[in-house]
Design a protein around this motif. Structure first.
Motif, PDB file in Angstrom:
ATOM      1  N   ILE A 259       0.808  -1.230   0.000  1.00  0.00           N
ATOM      2  CA  ILE A 259       0.000   0.000   0.000  1.00  0.00           C
ATOM      3  C   ILE A 259       0.837   1.274   0.000  1.00  0.00           C
ATOM      4  O   ILE A 259       0.292   2.370   0.050  1.00  0.00           O
TER       5      ILE A 259
ATOM      6  N   ALA B 212     -13.835  -1.309   3.671  1.00  0.00           N
ATOM      7  CA  ALA B 212     -13.942  -0.281   2.638  1.00  0.00           C
ATOM      8  C   ALA B 212     -12.626   0.471   2.468  1.00  0.00           C
ATOM      9  O   ALA B 212     -12.156   0.709   1.351  1.00  0.00           O
ATOM     10  N   GLU B 213     -12.016   0.838   3.601  1.00  0.00           N
ATOM     11  CA  GLU B 213     -10.738   1.539   3.527  1.00  0.00           C
ATOM     12  C   GLU B 213      -9.645   0.624   2.983  1.00  0.00           C
ATOM     13  O   GLU B 213      -8.777   1.055   2.211  1.00  0.00           O
TER      14      GLU B 213
ATOM     15  N   ALA C 188      -9.948  -1.702   0.817  1.00  0.00           N
ATOM     16  CA  ALA C 188     -10.093  -1.753  -0.641  1.00  0.00           C
ATOM     17  C   ALA C 188      -9.574  -0.476  -1.286  1.00  0.00           C
ATOM     18  O   ALA C 188      -8.915  -0.503  -2.325  1.00  0.00           O
ATOM     19  N   GLN C 189      -9.878   0.658  -0.668  1.00  0.00           N
ATOM     20  CA  GLN C 189      -9.416   1.939  -1.199  1.00  0.00           C
ATOM     21  C   GLN C 189      -7.891   2.019  -1.215  1.00  0.00           C
ATOM     22  O   GLN C 189      -7.286   2.535  -2.162  1.00  0.00           O
ATOM     23  N   LEU C 190      -7.247   1.483  -0.172  1.00  0.00           N
ATOM     24  CA  LEU C 190      -5.793   1.538  -0.053  1.00  0.00           C
ATOM     25  C   LEU C 190      -5.091   0.497  -0.920  1.00  0.00           C
ATOM     26  O   LEU C 190      -3.888   0.590  -1.151  1.00  0.00           O
ATOM     27  N   GLY C 191      -5.837  -0.520  -1.381  1.00  0.00           N
ATOM     28  CA  GLY C 191      -5.221  -1.619  -2.101  1.00  0.00           C
ATOM     29  C   GLY C 191      -4.735  -2.728  -1.185  1.00  0.00           C
ATOM     30  O   GLY C 191      -4.033  -3.638  -1.612  1.00  0.00           O
TER      31      GLY C 191
ATOM     32  N   ASP D 163      -8.271  -6.743  -2.517  1.00  0.00           N
ATOM     33  CA  ASP D 163      -8.622  -6.604  -3.937  1.00  0.00           C
ATOM     34  C   ASP D 163     -10.118  -6.621  -4.183  1.00  0.00           C
ATOM     35  O   ASP D 163     -10.560  -6.405  -5.314  1.00  0.00           O
TER      36      ASP D 163
END
Length: 283
Positions: free
Chosen positions: A169, A187-188, A190-193, A196
């Motif tokens: 990340i 959710a966060e 996923a946003q940060l990578g 997946d």
């Protein structure tokens, strides 16, 4: 994504009773961890995972593996069993053996020729997070959380675990998460990578198998060679470091302040009067 083929074979025996391996049509294996109540990782668990992975890698018909939890509650793995870290109940020699075993598995997983997927249902702190970070693909349920939360328990984050999060990340973002010891919501993440995909629990394994099948469609030799080129320098550095890491770790774990913190954590975990205990309090 379309679902992967349904299961056909029965789980194979494992040297660890809490680890089961099931090879499905198409050469996709599922490794299930089921040590109630929270998949706490002791020496036997790490060795069991390593033995399962070595067996799968030695089978030319296997092209991918999904790691998942078979627990009743929503926990992937709460991380290391605190009794493996609590100095009054173990020894320096046992701790060194434990530490080398877990990191040997994690390095093997990170460089594996197999396509690897972590199917994360619920909480995934510390050692569970490390398993997930070493996998190629991570999918998590909406209520899931991930993080290397060792600092919250007064324990330093293992060096290469933290570096790996930085590779996934970015070092700056990872450092902030690591120094605070906080857990990251789905959710966060996923946003940060960090993951997946976020998938409802009832579709988690379908999605994990589908992603494993998609990865397995790539020419396996080329995929494995590229993966090794991208990760081998990191893995070699990790391999050269983890055998000497227990010396520092044992000195830290043997300090009165650390022992006191771990005693408090174990009291919270064992208290029957506190059903709200969170499995993330393990390492």
């Amino acid at each position: 994504m379309s679902s992967a083929p349904a299961a056909a074979s029965s789980p194979s025996p494992s040297p660890c009773p809490y680890i089961a391996t099931d090879i499905k049509p198409g050469g996709i294996a599922v490794v299930t961890m089921a040590k109630e109540p929270v998949n706490s990782m002791d020496l036997a668990m790490w060795r069991g995972l390593d033995a399962a992975l070595q067996s799968l890698e030695a089978d030319p018909s296997v092209v991918a593996v999904v790691f998942t939890s078979g627990l009743r509650r929503d926990v992937f793995s709460a991380g290391n069993d605190l009794l493996e870290l609590y100095a009054p109940k173990t020894t320096a020699a046992r701790y060194a053996e434990f530490w080398v075993a877990q990191n040997a598995f994690l390095v093997r997983l990170h460089r594996s020729r197999l396509a690897t997927v972590a199917a994360i249902r619920g909480a995934c702190p510390a050692g569970g997070c490390a398993i997930s970070l070493c996998s190629d693909v991570r999918v998590i349920t909406p209520d899931g959380t991930m993080g290397l939360n060792e600092v919250q328990l007064g324990i330093p984050v293992p060096k290469f675990w933290g570096l790996l999060m930085g590779r996934v990340i970015g070092p700056k973002v990872a450092e902030g998460i690591l120094l605070s010891g906080r857990m990251v919501g789905a959710a966060e993440a996923a946003q940060l990578g960090l993951v997946d995909g976020v998938v409802p629990a009832e579709r988690l394994m379908e999605e994990a198998l589908s992603r494993a099948a998609a990865a397995a469609k790539q020419p396996p030799a080329a995929r494995a060679a590229t993966k090794l080129l991208l990760r081998e320098d990191f893995c070699k550095g990790w391999e050269s470091y983890y055998p000497i890491e227990p010396d520092f770790g044992w000195r830290f774990l043997s300090s009165p302040s650390t022992i006191k913190v771990l005693e408090g954590a174990m009291r919270r975990l064992s208290s029957k009067d506190k059903p709200q205990q969170k499995p993330a309090s393990k390492l």
